[in-house]
Design a protein around this motif. Structure first.
Motif, short mmCIF file in Angstrom:
data_model
loop_
_atom_site.label_atom_id
_atom_site.label_comp_id
_atom_site.label_asym_id
_atom_site.label_seq_id
_atom_site.Cartn_x
_atom_site.Cartn_y
_atom_site.Cartn_z
N ALA A 1 0.77 -1.23 0.07
CA ALA A 1 -0.05 -0.17 -0.03
C ALA A 1 1.04 1.27 0.00
O ALA A 1 0.50 2.14 -0.69
CB ALA A 1 -0.87 -0.06 1.00
N ALA A 2 1.96 1.21 0.77
CA ALA A 2 3.01 2.25 0.93
C ALA A 2 3.55 2.45 -0.71
O ALA A 2 3.60 3.79 -0.73
CB ALA A 2 3.96 2.12 1.79
N GLU A 3 4.02 1.75 -1.20
CA GLU A 3 4.52 1.76 -2.46
C GLU A 3 3.45 2.19 -3.53
O GLU A 3 3.76 3.22 -4.51
CB GLU A 3 5.05 0.53 -3.10
CG GLU A 3 5.78 0.53 -4.35
CD GLU A 3 6.54 -0.81 -4.73
OE1 GLU A 3 6.77 -0.95 -5.82
OE2 GLU A 3 6.24 -1.69 -3.81
N ASP A 4 2.23 1.81 -3.33
CA ASP A 4 1.22 2.23 -4.54
C ASP A 4 0.79 3.64 -3.92
O ASP A 4 0.59 4.41 -5.09
CB ASP A 4 0.13 1.24 -4.29
CG ASP A 4 -1.02 1.39 -5.45
OD1 ASP A 4 -0.64 2.33 -6.15
OD2 ASP A 4 -2.11 0.92 -5.20
N LEU A 5 0.42 3.99 -2.58
CA LEU A 5 0.07 5.30 -2.36
C LEU A 5 1.17 6.41 -1.93
O LEU A 5 0.81 7.43 -1.64
CB LEU A 5 -0.88 5.12 -1.42
CG LEU A 5 -2.21 4.36 -1.70
CD1 LEU A 5 -2.94 4.33 -0.29
CD2 LEU A 5 -2.84 4.81 -2.75
N SER B 1 -5.26 7.85 -2.15
CA SER B 1 -4.31 8.57 -1.44
C SER B 1 -3.90 8.34 0.17
O SER B 1 -4.88 7.64 0.56
CB SER B 1 -4.83 10.17 -1.61
OG SER B 1 -5.74 10.36 -0.64
N PRO B 2 -2.95 8.81 0.43
CA PRO B 2 -2.77 8.54 2.06
C PRO B 2 -3.79 9.13 2.89
O PRO B 2 -4.31 8.83 3.77
CB PRO B 2 -1.44 9.35 2.45
CG PRO B 2 -0.83 9.26 1.08
CD PRO B 2 -1.53 9.36 -0.15
N GLY C 1 -4.06 -8.54 -5.82
CA GLY C 1 -3.48 -7.05 -5.56
C GLY C 1 -3.96 -6.91 -4.01
O GLY C 1 -4.85 -7.64 -3.52
N TRP C 2 -3.13 -6.05 -3.62
CA TRP C 2 -3.47 -5.54 -1.87
C TRP C 2 -4.56 -5.11 -1.67
O TRP C 2 -5.43 -5.19 -0.74
CB TRP C 2 -2.31 -4.90 -1.71
CG TRP C 2 -2.48 -3.08 -1.97
CD1 TRP C 2 -1.83 -2.76 -3.16
CD2 TRP C 2 -3.47 -2.23 -1.53
NE1 TRP C 2 -2.14 -1.31 -3.34
CE2 TRP C 2 -2.86 -0.93 -2.07
CE3 TRP C 2 -3.93 -2.30 -0.35
CZ2 TRP C 2 -3.69 0.10 -2.05
CZ3 TRP C 2 -4.60 -0.95 0.05
CH2 TRP C 2 -4.44 0.12 -0.67
#
Length: 396
Positions: A40-44, A101-102, A165-166
């Motif tokens: 999630a961190a990599e994607d967002l 978005s975060p 996918g996550w």
């Protein structure tokens, strides 16, 4: 005659199933997401500070919802409050799965865990009200299912994430929470009005934070929360930084969570048998100390042993819930005591994930975190002594 007998029995079965499905999902959105945080961190595009903030938001929501749930239940009824809580959890899980978005991720986390936090508090008085003759059995059931969900979530999340996918992995548990919400809404018309009756005044006086027992319960819950959610948020990262693979780290997190099943089966009946359950606290503190010491000297080589020590060491959580249920005289006082202990306890404990994540970022390592967490075990010992003293009620 058969209709009047069957309807309450059918309602009780429906409420029991709703309790079971709700309990199953009290922690899935926590442990199931912690192994997905990297994807999630990599994607967002967010870093450790946001990841730590998400962990802190979880327990902060638990704290705020714990204070809000009892007055809401008095106004709306226990079942209607449960229905709204589980609906919020479902909406939050789905929003987190589609977060773009975060900021949206944080909003989704707030919504989901406000619902979970209210459910944490409401289940105790619901069980006390609907199953007074089977209080021990049903309480054990929901504690076991809580641990089953906590164990299963990370085990299922990784294969789902690899296949779909996550986002799919993060949103899958909404199916179960939606089913629980439907069951609660079905229960509302028949039983909601009865549970909305106000508690008599003498009960309110018994739930005062000034008593040593309640202060002890708050401290025990706070320290347990601090350790549990710091580990749930950061244990995979701690292990990966020590050289383990992401798969091995996820498996060890599941092992840590799964050991709660032993506690769920053993701690409630043991607490009932012991006149003073303080020895349980002492054993738990010793195990947690062993785990932190081990992570300092041999984090990778002894990872399985340390995960086992942590998993058994946080057995103070079912101890706390058992003591809350045992000390409360009726569903209303159970709701108040549960809200007070969990509200303050989670409120104090919520500083863990964010603060300790920031310490890791500042020191570029976990050793300071291990030392700090080990030091807080002294508070656990003191709070546990006050919480476990054999007194008849939370307050005079």
């Amino acid at each position: 005659m058969s209709t009047t007998t069957l309807a309450p029995a059918r309602l009780a079965r429906g409420i029991l199933l709703a309790v079971a499905l709700t309990a199953l999902n009290l922690r899935t959105a926590v442990t199931g997401f912690s192994v997905l945080t990297g994807d999630a961190a990599e994607d967002l595009h967010f870093g450790p500070l946001v990841a730590g903030a998400i962990g802190t938001i979880v327990t902060a929501c638990f704290a705020i919802a714990a204070f809000a749930a009892p007055p809401l239940a008095r106004r709306l009824g226990l079942e209607r409050t449960a229905a709204l809580a589980v609906t919020a959890t479902t909406a939050g899980i789905l929003l987190r799965a589609v977060a773009w978005s975060p900021t949206v991720m944080i909003v989704a986390t707030v919504v989901a865990f406000a619902g979970v936090g209210a459910s944490n508090v409401i289940l105790i008085p619901i069980v006390k009200q609907h199953f007074p003759q089977r209080l021990h059995a049903v309480s054990t059931m929901y504690m076991v299912l809580l641990q089953v969900g906590q164990l299963a979530a990370p085990l299922l999340a990784l294969p789902l994430a690899h296949a779909y996918g996550w986002r799919t992995a993060a949103g899958a548990w909404a199916v179960v929470t939606a089913a629980a919400a439907v069951l609660w809404f079905v229960a509302v018309p028949r039983s909601g009005s009865r549970s909305a009756e106000p508690a008599p005044a003498p009960v309110a006086s018994r739930v005062s934070w000034r008593t040593p027992l309640v202060l002890g319960l708050i401290g025990l819950m706070a320290m347990t929360t601090l350790h549990v959610y710091t580990l749930v948020t950061w244990f995979p990262a701690m292990l990966e930084d020590a050289g383990l693979s992401s798969t091995a780290s996820a498996l060890l997190l599941s092992w840590f969570a799964g050991l709660g099943l032993i506690a769920a089966f053993v701690v409630p009946p043991l607490t009932k048998r012991l006149r003073n359950s303080y020895p349980i606290v002492v054993v738990c503190v010793a195990l947690m100390g062993l785990g932190y010491g081990g992570m300092l000297v041999a984090p990778a080589a002894g990872a399985f042993v340390w995960a086992t020590a942590f998993g058994l060491g946080v057995s103070t959580f079912p101890l706390c819930l058992t003591l809350i249920g045992a000390r409360a005289a009726d569903p209303q006082s159970a709701s108040r005591l549960s809200g007070l202990v969990q509200g303050v306890g989670y409120g104090i404990g919520c500083v863990g994930p964010l603060t300790l994540g920031a310490i890791n970022q500042l020191t570029d390592g976990w050793n300071a975190t291990y030392v700090l967490l080990a030091a807080t075990l002294l508070i656990t010992l003191g709070a546990g002594w006050a919480a476990c003293r054999p007194v008849p009620a939370p307050a005079d």
